[in-house]
Design an enzyme around this catalytic site. Sequence first.
Site, short mmCIF file in Angstrom:
data_model
loop_
_atom_site.label_atom_id
_atom_site.label_comp_id
_atom_site.label_asym_id
_atom_site.label_seq_id
_atom_site.Cartn_x
_atom_site.Cartn_y
_atom_site.Cartn_z
N ARG A 83 48.63 57.97 56.37
CA ARG A 83 49.73 57.12 55.91
C ARG A 83 50.96 57.99 55.67
O ARG A 83 51.01 58.80 54.74
CB ARG A 83 49.34 56.38 54.63
CG ARG A 83 48.22 55.34 54.83
CD ARG A 83 48.65 54.28 55.82
NE ARG A 83 47.68 53.19 55.89
CZ ARG A 83 47.81 52.16 56.73
NH1 ARG A 83 48.85 52.11 57.57
NH2 ARG A 83 46.90 51.20 56.76
N ALA A 95 42.17 46.70 58.10
CA ALA A 95 43.26 45.81 57.71
C ALA A 95 44.38 45.89 58.73
O ALA A 95 44.46 46.81 59.53
CB ALA A 95 43.79 46.17 56.32
N GLU A 112 41.04 42.74 63.34
CA GLU A 112 41.20 44.06 62.72
C GLU A 112 39.85 44.74 62.51
O GLU A 112 39.72 45.95 62.70
CB GLU A 112 41.95 43.93 61.39
CG GLU A 112 43.39 43.47 61.52
CD GLU A 112 44.27 44.46 62.27
OE1 GLU A 112 43.88 45.65 62.40
OE2 GLU A 112 45.35 44.05 62.73
N GLU A 116 39.35 48.32 64.32
CA GLU A 116 39.32 49.52 63.49
C GLU A 116 37.91 50.01 63.17
O GLU A 116 37.70 51.20 62.99
CB GLU A 116 40.10 49.27 62.20
CG GLU A 116 41.58 49.00 62.44
CD GLU A 116 42.40 49.02 61.17
OE1 GLU A 116 41.81 49.13 60.07
OE2 GLU A 116 43.63 48.93 61.27
N GLU A 164 45.98 55.21 64.35
CA GLU A 164 44.59 54.80 64.57
C GLU A 164 43.86 55.72 65.55
O GLU A 164 42.65 55.60 65.72
CB GLU A 164 44.54 53.36 65.09
CG GLU A 164 45.03 52.33 64.08
CD GLU A 164 44.94 50.92 64.63
OE1 GLU A 164 44.51 50.76 65.80
OE2 GLU A 164 45.28 49.98 63.91
#
Length: 224
Positions: A83, A95, A112, A116, A164
């Site tokens: 992040r 998410a 999602e 993910e 990702e």
Amino acid sequence: MPADGTPADGTPVAAGYRSDTGHHYEVAESDVVFTGRIIRLRRDIVRMPDGVVSQRDVVMHPGAVGVVALDETGQVVMVNQYRHPVRRALWELPAGILDVPGERLATAAARELAEEAHLTAARWDLLVDVLASPGMTDEAYRVFLARDLAVIPPSQRHVGVHEEADMRTQRVDLDEAVTGVLSGSITNAMAVIGILAVATARAGGFASLRAADVPWPDRPAPAG
């Protein structure tokens, strides 16, 4: 239309709010002053109940969904993602933002989870709805509980890009995840809320869960 009277596309309007006590908050002026890739910044001039006019800056966000994926052994699926604003990777729930027009909320959550965590789920329930930081943003997210999990074959998996691309997944015992929240090793807000919520729901035999498709006052239902 969201609860504050703003249209679904975020267009500012001259609207207001009257509290249960009769106090009126009138939006005298409203302008979008910045548009980014995901968020926008709106400047509202609000007339307070005492007549004083004050500026309120609002970060406009499309909203998001998250998933607490709980397997048959009581483990929660976590993802580790970089992040940039905090300059580190965080342990989070699968998410994503609501960026597909007309996509239903549970469908977005399932997408999602597949992208993910490479998982599908046969059972979906609504866990909790959250206003992220209502003093500065209209961001809202809905967290689902997914159970009866199945692994997607490698040949059918989504290939992540950007943050990702190096995302890792790990299954953590729910009690250990709660410990991680309380010890400060899990700090992502959605993960903190989702983990504590599912632990509370489990303690009550999951009797408090709502249906996955109940209305969400802070985000309108998509068309179609």
